[in-house]
Design a protein around this motif. Structure first.
Motif, mmCIF file in Angstrom:
data_model
loop_
_atom_site.group_PDB
_atom_site.id
_atom_site.type_symbol
_atom_site.label_atom_id
_atom_site.label_comp_id
_atom_site.label_asym_id
_atom_site.label_seq_id
_atom_site.Cartn_x
_atom_site.Cartn_y
_atom_site.Cartn_z
ATOM 1 N N ASP B 399 0.826 -1.213 0.000
ATOM 2 C CA ASP B 399 0.000 0.000 0.000
ATOM 3 C C ASP B 399 0.859 1.262 0.000
ATOM 4 N N ILE B 400 1.979 1.232 0.693
ATOM 5 C CA ILE B 400 2.886 2.385 0.648
ATOM 6 C C ILE B 400 3.395 2.595 -0.770
ATOM 7 N N ALA B 402 1.954 1.602 -3.575
ATOM 8 C CA ALA B 402 0.848 2.052 -4.434
ATOM 9 C C ALA B 402 0.612 3.546 -4.232
ATOM 10 N N THR B 403 0.719 3.998 -2.988
ATOM 11 C CA THR B 403 0.523 5.421 -2.706
ATOM 12 C C THR B 403 1.665 6.241 -3.289
ATOM 13 N N ALA B 404 2.881 5.719 -3.163
ATOM 14 C CA ALA B 404 4.040 6.413 -3.743
ATOM 15 C C ALA B 404 3.883 6.542 -5.255
ATOM 16 N N THR B 406 1.037 6.603 -6.946
ATOM 17 C CA THR B 406 -0.016 7.598 -7.208
ATOM 18 C C THR B 406 0.529 9.015 -7.001
ATOM 19 N N GLY B 407 1.424 9.175 -6.033
ATOM 20 C CA GLY B 407 2.037 10.475 -5.782
ATOM 21 C C GLY B 407 3.233 10.758 -6.678
ATOM 22 N N LEU B 409 6.127 9.525 -6.821
ATOM 23 C CA LEU B 409 7.450 9.516 -6.197
ATOM 24 C C LEU B 409 8.363 8.586 -6.982
ATOM 25 N N LEU B 417 10.814 8.719 2.596
ATOM 26 C CA LEU B 417 9.518 8.499 3.254
ATOM 27 C C LEU B 417 9.742 8.350 4.748
#
Lengths: 558, 558
Positions: B399-400, B402-404, B406-407, B409, B417
């Motif tokens: 999930d981290i 996937a969020t990265a 989307t952002g 990064l 992070l």
């Protein structure tokens, strides 16, 4: 090139090992005033509690292992007492013999960390911090010598204080927790800390809020409320301050926050001297001002960056979010960015969202509840901070939010995160997505929310409170004076509602949102009580712990 | 405004409830051909396994509850058989009586989902899918009727197939898993799927790779290898395809991927007709092309967006990453973005990182291992995909990532992070930070890596393999022909090394990196074997499962 590093734990040792990997030929000397380097400081409380059973597990490296692998010259029991910046030398004292030597450097890295804050606990009281291997050796020996049940007083209910409490209870010690403030876990907003307070009571901890230790007493200590509590051991965990005396004496600039001032490559005002770790200012990611954040992760990261900088690699420290986490008797409490009270103090506009989701799909066994709070910049929709407390899955959600903040995702953009879903891990709409949906509805004006601490004033001004939970939920506990109209009956009972501004609420806020949509489209002036009955209850509990002398502005985010 | 929704599970029902919250006066009719709406499709395997004990827990909503709360007209056992786009009507058949009616619409939402893929399992074989409440009723009744130990054949080792295997084993059923391909869990790269294969064997599952079911046989089924395996039950989980027949008959555009083509607001080529869920194309986040991703989370999100769009709110679907997760006998396997084999097929340049970190600080009890793989665009440092398999904490790390993604990064930005650290949750350098450090070293050229499948060719070309683990680790298992020089002795034994290109390796890659730094600074031409002995072993295991007829390009990422 000869580099001297003052301090051999997180920041200093990260710099030393990275520097070696970048430069086989560098001269690297590490002076550590304590007897141990690279020890597991974050593990110390758990050794006291017997969770970590082997003392050797705390000692991650030794001077010998660091010499063998990284050719580091690590000298423990060596304190650097002075820096001669003109001569580029340091004076070093062997702490056992007192022998002094002078050592030259090309580059100097200050990584001495922090010291326990003084001035709150009375001078002369026999206390112990919980910061070093020596500390835990002392504490465990002391407890082992007590016959019968030992008693301890822990001063300060922050991270270390609460970890100490948990581990002392785990070891069978009776604990009194003495906290100067009106809540436990001060980094949290008061209503979010309520579950932690409740859990401490469940575990039999004697929690004394709004209280200080004033003196030692026979068999224990005397508190500011006049009582005497037993104490074989007093742990001082009121907090730490940067250890800057060596730097200050050498004319290194100390910032307004109290930490050593550094630039983005960890360089001080002396271009040959770098500084890193708990003694150093960080740049706050929310307001971009220098601030103090004492975290092992930042110390490691900045230590590595310091080595890169010395070795001529590009290095720039990113602003710091201060992500932090506490485990306490199976509860997890975690945060990132700023709290609401900090935003209030800074006069910064913010929007608040409280939710109470489950860790995973509730149709699958074992889901645990959590309470979440998201703080949003109403002008930009930027995420300013978050707090989560609950059972499993709290650590995951705070890390997702920290990553989203680093990626500059807005609160509404949390809706589009694709988080891994199978029913034992999450819900098809993860709690993070749900936070985003609430934030998006607030940003779009689809819903209007009222905070728990705003309820009393709104009702005093004439608003009527409508509880849309079921009759059974209402009977089990309600906000005094609320009208109960269950959501599924609401459309048929609109004519029972008064011609007044309405505040609707449910248990956690979700049914309240649907009710608010029905009512606003039916012509009512309506707000949804954010976080529902659960947040309101936690908020009221937190207020009840605040002494009457506190003014309203001290008690709640106005 | 009258909206008709075809399909009453994730996408359709999210659209329906959101539309009601936005518009109290909308006419909303939901036609569902099955007997249930809003059921927990992702929970179905766990009801078969007895993990979810109450059948009622699978039924999240009923037509009655949806009418009470959302004033939805939900008609189960109603199949929409035709769309008259000119007249804006649909023909609906009551599936039990056969009675047909015609219903008009202003807006139509197609959310019929997917159908089981046919053509792989032989026609005439009695199989059952695991996709509906009817399916699990049938399967549980069939198993309950067996005296003695029941036997099952599961065809297809993807998400649903493996969940079915786990739950059948949990129920005491003997399972043969038949997979056409040369690995289990096809979405993963072969070396990352190796722990899943191993775990299936540990659990007593009869795994048949490179195999198909060819016919029914007395008491079971006949496989393509000529054997007959017992089967009271055959579960067909070879996969699904979009159910587009209704749309296609009405002249709605079907995309090249096989799903209904929609724009960013889920609108089809007919502006009155929207489509959402497993029957619809998504935009792939990696190459921005239309693709098929069948996930409940996307269906929910896009259903909500469809309602926003119909209600006149801004709505645009974000590209899809396809984050997905599997739980299997205590293992967790999760992924996001593209696999290496998909990148190879697409001819897309990529850099690979394998790591094998622990879920949390190893000095704290209970840490579990995991294997991570990160795929990076070497030109931009963008993250293209990731796979993780292991114990606790896998879901958090995917999930981290996937969020990265989307952002936006980069892989190197994972170093900065700030992830929550206390020893029971993480390490001061979280596994995600460590991935970033490896990626950063590769991007900066600080280290050069060789992949497991490149080793044989490199050695054939003259490279010498140096194992820098301890003598004890070497003795417990090594890569044939490697020289053992433990890292801590390396600097003193440089003269023992041949004048040839060197490949160093350790257990997981970290000591290998330090060794490579020492050697490259000492003038050697050196590469570090990515992921160390552990990744090489997993890769070799995966190769050994591939039939000899496979060409090299089919077996490994060339």
């Amino acid at each position: 090139m000869k580099t001297i590093i003052v301090g051999g734990v997180a920041g200093g040792m990260s710099a030393a090992t990275r520097l070696r990997r970048l430069d086989e030929t560098a001269d690297i000397i590490v002076f550590e005033r304590g007897h141990y380097v690279s020890f597991a400081n974050c593990g110390l409380p758990y050794y006291v509690g017997g969770v970590i059973t082997e003392r050797s597990n705390l000692l991650l490296q030794t001077p010998e292992s660091l010499s063998a692998r990284f050719r580091l010259d690590v000298r423990v029991d060596h304190e650097v007492t002075a820096i001669d910046r003109a001569a580029k030398t340091v004076t070093v004292r062997q702490t056992q013999t007192g022998a002094e030597t002078v050592e030259s450097y090309d580059r100097l890295i200050l990584a001495a960390g922090a010291l326990a804050r003084t001035g709150i606990t009375p001078a002369g009281l026999a206390t112990r911090t919980l910061r070093t291997v020596d500390d835990v050796d002392h504490i465990t020996a002391l407890l082992a010598a007590v016959t019968g049940q030992a008693s301890a007083v822990v001063i300060g209910a922050g991270f270390i204080g609460l970890e100490a409490v948990e581990n002392l209870v785990h070891r069978g010690v009776h604990v009194t927790l003495v906290e100067f403030g009106s809540q436990v876990f001060g980094p949290f907003d008061a209503e979010m800390a309520a579950p932690i307070f409740d859990e401490l009571l469940v575990q039999g901890v004697d929690v004394r809020l709004n209280t200080t230790v004033v003196a030692s007493a026979d068999g224990g200590v005397e508190l500011s409320d006049g009582s005497v509590v037993p104490a074989d051991l007093v742990i001082d965990s009121v907090g730490v301050l940067p250890d800057t005396s060596l730097a200050a004496r050498a004319g290194i600039t100390i910032g307004a926050s109290g930490g050593i001032a550094v630039d983005g490559s960890q360089q001080t005002n002396d271009p040959s001297i770098y500084a890193v770790g708990d003694g150093v200012e960080k740049i706050d990611a929310i307001d971009e001002n220098p601030t103090l954040i004492t975290m092992a992760g930042l110390a490691n990261r900045h230590g590595r960056a310091t080595a890169d900088s010395i070795a001529g690699e590009p290095a720039s420290a990113a602003p710091a979010l201060g992500t932090a986490i506490l485990g306490l008797f199976g509860l997890t409490a975690a945060m990132v960015g700023w709290s609401e009270k900090r935003l209030v103090r800074a006069g910064r506009a913010h929007r608040v969202v409280h939710t109470h989701p489950a860790s995973h799909a509730t149709y699958y066994p074992g889901a645990e509840g959590m309470s979440m709070k998201l703080l949003i910049d109403p002008a930009t929709d930027a995420i300013l901070g978050a707090q989560i407390v609950g059972g499993s899955g709290v650590d995951k959600r705070i890390d997702i939010l920290a990553t989203a903040m680093t990626g500059a995702l807005t609160a509404s953009a949390l809706t589009r995160l694709e988080l891994a879903y199978a029913p034992q891990y999450s819900s098809a709409k993860d709690p993070i997505n749900q936070l985003g949906y609430v934030a998006e509805n607030l940003a779009a004006g689809t819903t209007r929310a009222l905070q728990w601490h705003e309820l009393a004033a709104a009702r005093a001004a004439g608003a009527v409170l409508v509880d849309v939970r079921s009759a059974g939920e209402f009977a089990a506990g309600n906000i005094p004076g609320a009208i109960n109209v269950p959501l599924d009956e609401l459309r048929d009972r609109l004519d029972e509602l008064p011609d007044a501004p309405l505040i609707v609420h449910c248990q956690v806020g979700q049914r309240g949102h649907t009710a608010a949509r029905i009512l606003s489209q039916s012509g009512f002036d309506v707000q949804n009580l954010d976080g529902g009955y659960r947040t309101w209850t936690a908020g009221e509990t937190s207020l009840s712990l605040t002494p009457a002398r506190a003014t309203n502005s001290e008690r709640i985010p106005a």
